[in-house]
Design a protein around this motif. Structure first.
Motif, PDB file in Angstrom:
ATOM      1  N   ARG A 158       0.835  -1.204   0.000  1.00  0.00           N
ATOM      2  CA  ARG A 158       0.000   0.000   0.000  1.00  0.00           C
ATOM      3  C   ARG A 158       0.872   1.257   0.000  1.00  0.00           C
ATOM      4  NH1 ARG A 158      -4.746   0.013   4.080  1.00  0.00           N
ATOM      5  NH2 ARG A 158      -3.264   1.481   4.900  1.00  0.00           N
ATOM      6  N   TYR A 159       0.323   2.316  -0.566  1.00  0.00           N
ATOM      7  CA  TYR A 159       1.025   3.597  -0.683  1.00  0.00           C
ATOM      8  C   TYR A 159       1.539   4.073   0.677  1.00  0.00           C
ATOM      9  CZ  TYR A 159       1.842   8.547  -1.626  1.00  0.00           C
ATOM     10  OH  TYR A 159       2.410   9.794  -1.723  1.00  0.00           O
ATOM     11  N   VAL A 160       0.703   3.983   1.703  1.00  0.00           N
ATOM     12  CA  VAL A 160       1.070   4.488   3.033  1.00  0.00           C
ATOM     13  C   VAL A 160       2.290   3.758   3.584  1.00  0.00           C
ATOM     14  CG1 VAL A 160       0.276   4.770   5.415  1.00  0.00           C
ATOM     15  CG2 VAL A 160      -1.268   5.257   3.535  1.00  0.00           C
ATOM     16  N   GLY A 161       2.330   2.454   3.429  1.00  0.00           N
ATOM     17  CA  GLY A 161       3.475   1.676   3.903  1.00  0.00           C
ATOM     18  C   GLY A 161       4.757   2.055   3.185  1.00  0.00           C
ATOM     19  N   VAL A 162       4.673   2.162   1.882  1.00  0.00           N
ATOM     20  CA  VAL A 162       5.844   2.555   1.081  1.00  0.00           C
ATOM     21  C   VAL A 162       6.290   3.951   1.499  1.00  0.00           C
ATOM     22  CG1 VAL A 162       6.674   3.053  -1.258  1.00  0.00           C
ATOM     23  CG2 VAL A 162       5.166   1.098  -0.859  1.00  0.00           C
ATOM     24  N   PHE A 163       5.344   4.841   1.660  1.00  0.00           N
ATOM     25  CA  PHE A 163       5.646   6.217   2.044  1.00  0.00           C
ATOM     26  C   PHE A 163       6.379   6.254   3.378  1.00  0.00           C
ATOM     27  CE2 PHE A 163       4.923  10.336   3.902  1.00  0.00           C
ATOM     28  CZ  PHE A 163       5.068  11.216   2.839  1.00  0.00           C
ATOM     29  N   LYS A 164       5.889   5.518   4.375  1.00  0.00           N
ATOM     30  CA  LYS A 164       6.499   5.527   5.710  1.00  0.00           C
ATOM     31  C   LYS A 164       7.949   5.034   5.675  1.00  0.00           C
ATOM     32  CE  LYS A 164       2.313   4.839   8.449  1.00  0.00           C
ATOM     33  NZ  LYS A 164       1.607   3.889   9.332  1.00  0.00           N
ATOM     34  N   PHE A 165       8.174   3.901   5.030  1.00  0.00           N
ATOM     35  CA  PHE A 165       9.529   3.340   4.992  1.00  0.00           C
ATOM     36  C   PHE A 165      10.503   4.245   4.237  1.00  0.00           C
ATOM     37  CE2 PHE A 165       7.707  -0.690   6.339  1.00  0.00           C
ATOM     38  CZ  PHE A 165       8.722  -1.199   7.129  1.00  0.00           C
ATOM     39  N   THR A 166      10.086   4.690   3.062  1.00  0.00           N
ATOM     40  CA  THR A 166      11.006   5.503   2.263  1.00  0.00           C
ATOM     41  C   THR A 166      11.197   6.890   2.863  1.00  0.00           C
ATOM     42  OG1 THR A 166       9.206   6.089   0.759  1.00  0.00           O
ATOM     43  CG2 THR A 166      10.635   4.260   0.103  1.00  0.00           C
ATOM     44  N   CYS A 167      10.170   7.444   3.478  1.00  0.00           N
ATOM     45  CA  CYS A 167      10.301   8.766   4.096  1.00  0.00           C
ATOM     46  C   CYS A 167      11.265   8.705   5.281  1.00  0.00           C
ATOM     47  CB  CYS A 167       8.938   9.295   4.544  1.00  0.00           C
ATOM     48  SG  CYS A 167       8.969  11.031   5.023  1.00  0.00           S
ATOM     49  N   ALA A 168      11.129   7.703   6.130  1.00  0.00           N
ATOM     50  CA  ALA A 168      12.008   7.573   7.292  1.00  0.00           C
ATOM     51  C   ALA A 168      13.463   7.369   6.864  1.00  0.00           C
ATOM     52  CB  ALA A 168      11.552   6.418   8.175  1.00  0.00           C
ATOM     53  N   THR A 169      13.671   6.519   5.876  1.00  0.00           N
ATOM     54  CA  THR A 169      15.032   6.257   5.414  1.00  0.00           C
ATOM     55  C   THR A 169      15.633   7.476   4.731  1.00  0.00           C
ATOM     56  OG1 THR A 169      14.416   3.943   5.100  1.00  0.00           O
ATOM     57  CG2 THR A 169      16.462   4.663   4.077  1.00  0.00           C
ATOM     58  N   ALA A 170      14.865   8.125   3.878  1.00  0.00           N
ATOM     59  CA  ALA A 170      15.365   9.320   3.193  1.00  0.00           C
ATOM     60  C   ALA A 170      15.636  10.438   4.192  1.00  0.00           C
ATOM     61  CB  ALA A 170      14.366   9.776   2.127  1.00  0.00           C
ATOM     62  N   PHE A 171      14.771  10.593   5.191  1.00  0.00           N
ATOM     63  CA  PHE A 171      14.996  11.605   6.218  1.00  0.00           C
ATOM     64  C   PHE A 171      16.317  11.355   6.932  1.00  0.00           C
ATOM     65  CE2 PHE A 171      14.576  13.265  10.542  1.00  0.00           C
ATOM     66  CZ  PHE A 171      14.263  14.594  10.274  1.00  0.00           C
ATOM     67  N   ALA A 172      16.574  10.108   7.273  1.00  0.00           N
ATOM     68  CA  ALA A 172      17.844   9.772   7.923  1.00  0.00           C
ATOM     69  C   ALA A 172      19.023  10.147   7.024  1.00  0.00           C
ATOM     70  CB  ALA A 172      17.886   8.286   8.276  1.00  0.00           C
ATOM     71  N   GLY A 173      18.889   9.855   5.740  1.00  0.00           N
ATOM     72  CA  GLY A 173      19.970  10.167   4.807  1.00  0.00           C
ATOM     73  C   GLY A 173      20.188  11.653   4.601  1.00  0.00           C
ATOM     74  N   TYR A 174      19.119  12.411   4.601  1.00  0.00           N
ATOM     75  CA  TYR A 174      19.237  13.849   4.359  1.00  0.00           C
ATOM     76  C   TYR A 174      19.558  14.658   5.607  1.00  0.00           C
ATOM     77  CZ  TYR A 174      17.273  13.327  -0.338  1.00  0.00           C
ATOM     78  OH  TYR A 174      17.058  12.985  -1.651  1.00  0.00           O
ATOM     79  N   VAL A 175      19.200  14.162   6.798  1.00  0.00           N
ATOM     80  CA  VAL A 175      19.221  15.035   7.969  1.00  0.00           C
ATOM     81  C   VAL A 175      20.159  14.615   9.093  1.00  0.00           C
ATOM     82  CG1 VAL A 175      17.790  15.940   9.851  1.00  0.00           C
ATOM     83  CG2 VAL A 175      16.907  15.884   7.532  1.00  0.00           C
ATOM     84  N   LEU A 176      20.200  13.365   9.458  1.00  0.00           N
ATOM     85  CA  LEU A 176      20.824  12.996  10.724  1.00  0.00           C
ATOM     86  C   LEU A 176      22.291  13.413  10.855  1.00  0.00           C
ATOM     87  CD1 LEU A 176      19.136   9.567  11.455  1.00  0.00           C
ATOM     88  CD2 LEU A 176      18.528  11.849  12.273  1.00  0.00           C
ATOM     89  N   ALA A 177      23.052  13.328   9.814  1.00  0.00           N
ATOM     90  CA  ALA A 177      24.466  13.699   9.908  1.00  0.00           C
ATOM     91  C   ALA A 177      24.672  15.207  10.083  1.00  0.00           C
ATOM     92  CB  ALA A 177      25.231  13.217   8.679  1.00  0.00           C
ATOM     93  N   LEU A 178      23.662  16.020   9.762  1.00  0.00           N
ATOM     94  CA  LEU A 178      23.782  17.464   9.934  1.00  0.00           C
ATOM     95  C   LEU A 178      24.046  17.833  11.392  1.00  0.00           C
ATOM     96  CD1 LEU A 178      20.749  18.708   7.805  1.00  0.00           C
ATOM     97  CD2 LEU A 178      23.156  18.777   7.164  1.00  0.00           C
ATOM     98  N   TRP A 179      23.480  17.069  12.308  1.00  0.00           N
ATOM     99  CA  TRP A 179      23.564  17.425  13.725  1.00  0.00           C
ATOM    100  C   TRP A 179      24.960  17.244  14.301  1.00  0.00           C
ATOM    101  CZ3 TRP A 179      20.129  20.345  16.075  1.00  0.00           C
ATOM    102  CH2 TRP A 179      18.952  20.570  15.374  1.00  0.00           C
ATOM    103  N   GLN A 180      25.812  16.525  13.603  1.00  0.00           N
ATOM    104  CA  GLN A 180      27.205  16.437  14.042  1.00  0.00           C
ATOM    105  C   GLN A 180      27.875  17.803  13.988  1.00  0.00           C
ATOM    106  OE1 GLN A 180      29.362  13.315  12.017  1.00  0.00           O
ATOM    107  NE2 GLN A 180      27.538  12.045  11.954  1.00  0.00           N
TER     108      GLN A 180
END
Length: 134
Positions: free
Chosen positions: A75-97
């Motif tokens: 389902r769209y919602v499931g795909v959205f949740k997984f890819t959004c969380a992973t992409a967010f980690a890739g785009y954001v988490l290292a910034l806080w270092q």
């Protein structure tokens, strides 16, 4: 004038514990400097190409995570949740270092994190839209 300013960690670490070093550190100035290669005038083309490649790499990781967790026809919602969380980690988490180690203002990272959230949402929406049917 020469000799008045210091490079904090140019010597060995024991020097950073001396009273002289601590006093100079307190007086300042202290700075982190980014040195870039001299050459032709700056061009956005190189940066945009690098950003595009970076976005593709983040998307590949998002696809790997979602592909292992969900099968075709998810389902769209499931795909959205997984890819959004992973992409967010890739785009954001290292910034806080940058805030932790280099004193980058929290507000700057919050703004950059908001941008990363937008990129992650767009990435997730595209994956949800193009996810293969069963």
């Amino acid at each position: 004038p020469p000799g008045e300013y210091m490079m904090p960690f140019a010597g060995n670490m024991k020097e950073t514990r001396t009273p002289e070093f601590i006093e100079k550190w307190k007086k300042g100035p202290a700075a982190f400097v980014t040195v870039i290669k001299a050459g032709a005038s700056p061009s956005m083309t190189k940066n945009l190409v690098q950003w595009f490649i970076y976005s593709i790499v983040v998307s590949i990781f998002a696809a790997c995570v979602a592909g292992r967790a969900l099968g075709p026809g998810a389902r769209y919602v499931g795909v959205f949740k997984f890819t959004c969380a992973t992409a967010f980690a890739g785009y954001v988490l290292a910034l806080w270092q940058q805030t932790i180690w280099y004193g980058r203002p929290v507000g700057t990272n919050l703004k950059a994190s908001f941008d990363g959230l937008i990129y992650a949402i767009v990435t997730a929406a595209i994956f949800g839209w193009l996810w293969p049917a069963a």
